[in-house]
Design a protein around this motif. Structure first.
Motif, PDB file in Angstrom:
ATOM      1  N   ALA A 128      43.297  62.409 -57.827  1.00  0.00           N
ATOM      2  CA  ALA A 128      42.917  63.822 -57.862  1.00  0.00           C
ATOM      3  C   ALA A 128      42.225  64.100 -59.184  1.00  0.00           C
ATOM      4  N   LYS A 129      40.952  64.500 -59.111  1.00  0.00           N
ATOM      5  CA  LYS A 129      40.166  64.728 -60.325  1.00  0.00           C
ATOM      6  C   LYS A 129      39.031  65.688 -60.010  1.00  0.00           C
ATOM      7  N   ASP A 130      38.817  66.633 -60.914  1.00  0.00           N
ATOM      8  CA  ASP A 130      37.717  67.596 -60.769  1.00  0.00           C
ATOM      9  C   ASP A 130      37.782  68.344 -59.437  1.00  0.00           C
ATOM     10  N   ARG A 131      38.997  68.725 -59.043  1.00  0.00           N
ATOM     11  CA  ARG A 131      39.238  69.515 -57.835  1.00  0.00           C
ATOM     12  C   ARG A 131      38.841  68.783 -56.548  1.00  0.00           C
ATOM     13  N   LYS A 132      38.781  67.463 -56.614  1.00  0.00           N
ATOM     14  CA  LYS A 132      38.519  66.654 -55.440  1.00  0.00           C
ATOM     15  C   LYS A 132      39.490  65.487 -55.409  1.00  0.00           C
ATOM     16  N   THR A 133      39.657  64.905 -54.221  1.00  0.00           N
ATOM     17  CA  THR A 133      40.421  63.669 -54.106  1.00  0.00           C
ATOM     18  C   THR A 133      39.434  62.525 -53.958  1.00  0.00           C
ATOM     19  N   HIS A 134      39.479  61.605 -54.901  1.00  0.00           N
ATOM     20  CA  HIS A 134      38.584  60.457 -54.908  1.00  0.00           C
ATOM     21  C   HIS A 134      39.309  59.273 -54.281  1.00  0.00           C
ATOM     22  N   VAL A 135      38.696  58.670 -53.281  1.00  0.00           N
ATOM     23  CA  VAL A 135      39.286  57.547 -52.553  1.00  0.00           C
ATOM     24  C   VAL A 135      38.560  56.273 -52.987  1.00  0.00           C
ATOM     25  N   ILE A 136      39.298  55.364 -53.610  1.00  0.00           N
ATOM     26  CA  ILE A 136      38.711  54.124 -54.104  1.00  0.00           C
ATOM     27  C   ILE A 136      39.204  52.974 -53.237  1.00  0.00           C
ATOM     28  N   ALA A 137      38.264  52.269 -52.606  1.00  0.00           N
ATOM     29  CA  ALA A 137      38.599  51.155 -51.715  1.00  0.00           C
ATOM     30  C   ALA A 137      38.054  49.855 -52.288  1.00  0.00           C
ATOM     31  N   GLU A 138      38.284  48.749 -51.578  1.00  0.00           N
ATOM     32  CA  GLU A 138      37.868  47.437 -52.065  1.00  0.00           C
ATOM     33  C   GLU A 138      36.362  47.377 -52.290  1.00  0.00           C
ATOM     34  N   HIS A 139      35.595  47.926 -51.351  1.00  0.00           N
ATOM     35  CA  HIS A 139      34.140  47.840 -51.467  1.00  0.00           C
ATOM     36  C   HIS A 139      33.454  49.189 -51.276  1.00  0.00           C
ATOM     37  N   ASP A 140      34.241  50.262 -51.228  1.00  0.00           N
ATOM     38  CA  ASP A 140      33.672  51.577 -50.959  1.00  0.00           C
ATOM     39  C   ASP A 140      34.299  52.628 -51.860  1.00  0.00           C
ATOM     40  N   TYR A 141      33.646  53.784 -51.882  1.00  0.00           N
ATOM     41  CA  TYR A 141      34.133  54.911 -52.667  1.00  0.00           C
ATOM     42  C   TYR A 141      33.652  56.200 -52.007  1.00  0.00           C
ATOM     43  N   GLY A 142      34.497  57.218 -52.046  1.00  0.00           N
ATOM     44  CA  GLY A 142      34.095  58.507 -51.522  1.00  0.00           C
ATOM     45  C   GLY A 142      35.094  59.577 -51.914  1.00  0.00           C
ATOM     46  N   THR A 143      34.831  60.800 -51.503  1.00  0.00           N
ATOM     47  CA  THR A 143      35.737  61.913 -51.791  1.00  0.00           C
ATOM     48  C   THR A 143      36.237  62.521 -50.483  1.00  0.00           C
ATOM     49  N   HIS A 144      37.310  63.278 -50.599  1.00  0.00           N
ATOM     50  CA  HIS A 144      37.917  63.902 -49.415  1.00  0.00           C
ATOM     51  C   HIS A 144      38.416  65.287 -49.776  1.00  0.00           C
ATOM     52  N   LYS A 145      38.430  66.177 -48.793  1.00  0.00           N
ATOM     53  CA  LYS A 145      38.848  67.563 -49.036  1.00  0.00           C
ATOM     54  C   LYS A 145      40.357  67.708 -49.135  1.00  0.00           C
ATOM     55  N   ASN A 146      41.127  66.764 -48.555  1.00  0.00           N
ATOM     56  CA  ASN A 146      42.583  66.869 -48.600  1.00  0.00           C
ATOM     57  C   ASN A 146      43.113  66.700 -50.018  1.00  0.00           C
ATOM     58  N   THR A 147      44.197  67.404 -50.333  1.00  0.00           N
ATOM     59  CA  THR A 147      44.887  67.198 -51.601  1.00  0.00           C
ATOM     60  C   THR A 147      45.766  65.956 -51.510  1.00  0.00           C
ATOM     61  N   LEU A 148      46.268  65.494 -52.661  1.00  0.00           N
ATOM     62  CA  LEU A 148      47.188  64.355 -52.632  1.00  0.00           C
ATOM     63  C   LEU A 148      48.456  64.693 -51.861  1.00  0.00           C
ATOM     64  N   GLN A 149      48.915  65.940 -51.968  1.00  0.00           N
ATOM     65  CA  GLN A 149      50.098  66.346 -51.216  1.00  0.00           C
ATOM     66  C   GLN A 149      49.852  66.225 -49.714  1.00  0.00           C
ATOM     67  N   GLU A 150      48.686  66.610 -49.259  1.00  0.00           N
ATOM     68  CA  GLU A 150      48.357  66.484 -47.840  1.00  0.00           C
ATOM     69  C   GLU A 150      48.235  65.011 -47.450  1.00  0.00           C
ATOM     70  N   PHE A 151      47.690  64.191 -48.347  1.00  0.00           N
ATOM     71  CA  PHE A 151      47.581  62.766 -48.061  1.00  0.00           C
ATOM     72  C   PHE A 151      48.943  62.090 -47.966  1.00  0.00           C
ATOM     73  N   GLU A 152      49.944  62.627 -48.637  1.00  0.00           N
ATOM     74  CA  GLU A 152      51.288  62.049 -48.540  1.00  0.00           C
ATOM     75  C   GLU A 152      51.809  62.122 -47.114  1.00  0.00           C
ATOM     76  N   TYR A 153      51.355  63.110 -46.327  1.00  0.00           N
ATOM     77  CA  TYR A 153      51.745  63.214 -44.923  1.00  0.00           C
ATOM     78  C   TYR A 153      50.873  62.331 -44.033  1.00  0.00           C
ATOM     79  N   VAL A 154      49.652  62.033 -44.500  1.00  0.00           N
ATOM     80  CA  VAL A 154      48.678  61.328 -43.670  1.00  0.00           C
ATOM     81  C   VAL A 154      48.815  59.818 -43.765  1.00  0.00           C
ATOM     82  N   LEU A 155      49.026  59.305 -44.953  1.00  0.00           N
ATOM     83  CA  LEU A 155      49.012  57.863 -45.184  1.00  0.00           C
ATOM     84  C   LEU A 155      50.341  57.215 -44.812  1.00  0.00           C
ATOM     85  N   PRO A 156      50.318  55.960 -44.361  1.00  0.00           N
ATOM     86  CA  PRO A 156      51.566  55.255 -44.005  1.00  0.00           C
ATOM     87  C   PRO A 156      52.503  55.158 -45.205  1.00  0.00           C
ATOM     88  N   ARG A 157      53.727  55.609 -45.043  1.00  0.00           N
ATOM     89  CA  ARG A 157      54.641  55.694 -46.175  1.00  0.00           C
ATOM     90  C   ARG A 157      55.196  54.345 -46.612  1.00  0.00           C
TER      91      ARG A 157
END
Length: 214
Positions: free
Chosen positions: A131-160
């Protein structure tokens, strides 16, 4: 000052949670209170018996906090839940539950915004989220992008069982951690595949250690 009755107290507690979360309370055999949310409704009624396989049943039987994904076979709706038992005279008297929608049901990718459009990234390729600059930055092995969801919302989305919150600004994929180092003031530092360094803050350190078993 007059004491709040149970229903009033639980309604006030429910207001502390987002509209994503339903609240339920049980004794040792049946539900005694239920407050549904806008996003998840298990259609529980006071007086309904506690079924085997639910987080309420697990918390009461083990006398410990229970937190996990429950599939649709129990209530007809998949959900993530957390149940905490309460005690009277040192005996379990029931439990309080927080019920979250299971956004991950049937999903295995996170779709990020890139410079050219959008790109779905498989969960296993995601290294961490920041979470940086009011965005969620998603860093992957070979890709990068941003998402509108907050980290709190991602805690419900991602496999725990794969993604763990380690800091107010970071969620990490535990399969992408190369090594863990001690840092100052009971904190930790994660060395990720690819060389990135991710902090584990003091407030998340004991939780992180418990989940990873060290």
């Amino acid at each position: 000052m007059k004491m709040l009755n149970l229903d009033s107290l639980l309604d006030v507690m429910g207001e502390l949670f987002s509209d994503e979360v339903s609240i339920a309370v049980s004794n040792t055999t049946e539900y005694i209170y239920y407050r549904r949310s806008k996003r998840i409704d298990l259609k529980i009624n006071p007086g309904d018996p506690i079924k085997e396989g639910t987080i309420a049943y697990q918390a009461i039987q083990t006398k410990q906090k229970s937190s996990e994904f429950i599939d649709r076979s129990v209530f007809g709706v998949p959900y993530h839940g957390m149940a905490v038992p309460y005690f009277e005279d040192r005996e379990v008297a029931g439990c309080v539950m927080a019920i979250y929608p299971a956004f991950t049901d049937g999903k295995s990718v996170v779709t990020v915004r890139t410079e050219d459009g959008w790109k779905p990234i498989p969960f296993q390729e995601v290294k961490f989220l920041e979470a940086k600059d009011r965005k969620t930055h998603v860093i992957a092995e070979h890709d990068y992008g941003t998402h509108k969801n907050t980290l709190q919302e991602f805690e419900y989305v991602l496999p725990r069982d794969t993604f763990v919150r380690c800091h107010r600004s970071f969620i990490v994929n535990v399969h992408q951690i190369e090594e863990i180092f001690p840092d100052t003031h009971s904190t930790l530092l994660l060395s990720m595949v690819g060389g990135e360094k991710i902090p584990v803050s003091q407030s998340y350190s004991s939780y992180f250690r418990k989940l990873l078993g060290f």
